[in-house]
Design an enzyme around this catalytic site. Structure first.
Site, mmCIF file in Angstrom:
data_model
loop_
_atom_site.group_PDB
_atom_site.id
_atom_site.type_symbol
_atom_site.label_atom_id
_atom_site.label_comp_id
_atom_site.label_asym_id
_atom_site.label_seq_id
_atom_site.Cartn_x
_atom_site.Cartn_y
_atom_site.Cartn_z
ATOM 1 N NE ARG A 232 27.207 -0.125 148.242
ATOM 2 C CZ ARG A 232 26.609 1.057 148.119
ATOM 3 N NH1 ARG A 232 27.106 2.114 148.740
ATOM 4 N NH2 ARG A 232 25.495 1.180 147.423
ATOM 5 C CD GLU A 261 27.537 -0.440 155.444
ATOM 6 O OE1 GLU A 261 26.348 -0.330 155.068
ATOM 7 O OE2 GLU A 261 28.464 0.186 154.935
ATOM 8 C CG HIS A 280 25.769 3.154 153.947
ATOM 9 N ND1 HIS A 280 26.014 1.931 153.364
ATOM 10 C CD2 HIS A 280 25.612 4.025 152.914
ATOM 11 C CE1 HIS A 280 26.000 2.046 152.048
ATOM 12 N NE2 HIS A 280 25.758 3.313 151.744
HETATM 13 C C1 DGY Z 1 23.944 4.612 147.302
HETATM 14 O O1 DGY Z 1 23.106 5.348 146.766
HETATM 15 O O2 DGY Z 1 24.531 3.720 146.688
HETATM 16 C C2 DGY Z 1 24.188 4.818 148.756
HETATM 17 O O3 DGY Z 1 25.382 4.289 149.176
HETATM 18 C C3 DGY Z 1 23.059 4.213 149.553
HETATM 19 O O4 DGY Z 1 23.113 2.845 149.445
#
Ligand code: DGY
Length: 315
Positions: A232, A261, A280
């Protein structure tokens, strides 16, 4: 008997909505602005959401009958777990449905980072190729890959990296105990930073990991090393990352996630020459996103049937 009401708050394939309709009354609000969801949420027993939307006290207040939140993601840092627990609301994610897909994207970013390909892309676009060759990258073979957060995706990445001849080290809260089988060796976080040629972040975002990568961590890395973040964005202090890239404390970075983001195109991070950023999309293939959405639906249906949801997040 009155059918349970489910709200779908993120766009999912039609087949998934159809599957939910076999068991529940479904209202799809995904095309509406959040301000128009409350009428549907008022009666909802369950919601299907994505990781981009905060499931917080305000959201829960609009859904007084809510009993289950199914997120179409593995990560659930957008969910206020304490607020859910206070109401006894069950949370499910899509763990296990995207491992190989995310490992593929991560491996691609590792190759981009180690071979200095962000600079390569910009070299062509900016016309510098007309003047001469770009600064070279490094071999994967013989390089050390340091994985921070070594779970199932880390393991799938390690297999790919080992095929390229990379040495894999990892840091976790504790050693896994299967280093002989995985061929990856446990290191403290500090030792990993000092040894790795490419550091990959795969930890979930939590109070413990938020901002765990800042100026001090970049300073501990080799000046020839690179960073890959597929966890993240907020695991990394963005200002510190921009400084590290601009001042060449590290050679470069390859990112699937950023903070914020989406990242505006004129953000200082986006303007760095030595970073490649994708929006992402670690799990972003038609097949995997469809599998994830169907798993979220199956979690909701199992719960409504009084069964254990397949991928319930334990408290
Ligand atoms: C997840 O599955 O956590 C991916 O990063 C999509 O948000």
């Amino acid at each position: 008997m009155e059918r349970a009401k489910i709200v779908v708050a993120t766009p999912v394939p039609a087949v998934v909505v159809e599957r939910l309709r076999e068991r529940a009354e479904v209202t799809d609000v995904s095309a509406l602005p959040r301000s128009e969801w409350d009428a549907a949420l008022a009666d909802a027993a369950g919601v299907l959401v994505s990781s981009t939307f905060p499931i917080d006290a305000a959201f829960l207040a609009a859904a007084p009958k809510l009993r289950i939140v199914a997120t179409w993601s593995v990560g659930y840092d957008n969910v206020d777990l304490a607020a859910l627990a206070a109401r006894g609301i069950v949370l499910t994610n899509t763990s296990g449905s995207l491992t190989e897909t995310v490992a593929d994207l991560t491996y691609a970013l590792v190759i981009f980072a180690v071979r200095n390909l962000a600079v390569g892309l910009n070299w062509v676009r900016s016309g510098r190729w007309m003047q001469g060759n770009m600064p070279l990258g490094h071999d994967l073979e013989g390089a050390t890959l340091g994985i921070v957060g070594f779970g199932t995706i880390g393991l799938a990445l390690a297999k790919r990296a080992q095929i390229s001849g990379m040495r894999v080290i990892y840091s976790n809260r504790n050693p896994r105990g299967d280093d002989a089988t995985t061929g990856a060796s446990y290191h403290s976080f500090e030792a990993l930073l000092a040894e790795a040629d490419c550091v990959v972040l795969l930890v979930p975002l939590s109070d413990e990991t938020r901002g765990m990568f800042g100026d001090a961590q970049f300073a501990q890395m080799k000046p020839t090393a690179t960073l890959v973040n597929v966890a993240r964005g907020a695991v990394v202090d963005t200002d510190a990352l921009v400084r590290a890239l601009q001042q060449k404390t590290i050679v470069g970075a390859a990112l699937d996630v950023t903070d914020p983001e989406p990242l505006p195109p004129d953000h200082p991070l986006a303007l760095c020459d030595n970073v490649v950023i994708v929006p992402h999309v670690g799990s972003g293939t038609y097949e995997t996103r469809a599998r994830m959405a169907m798993l979220a639906a199956e979690n909701l249906i199992a719960f409504l049937d009084g069964k254990e949801p397949p991928t319930r997040v334990s408290a």
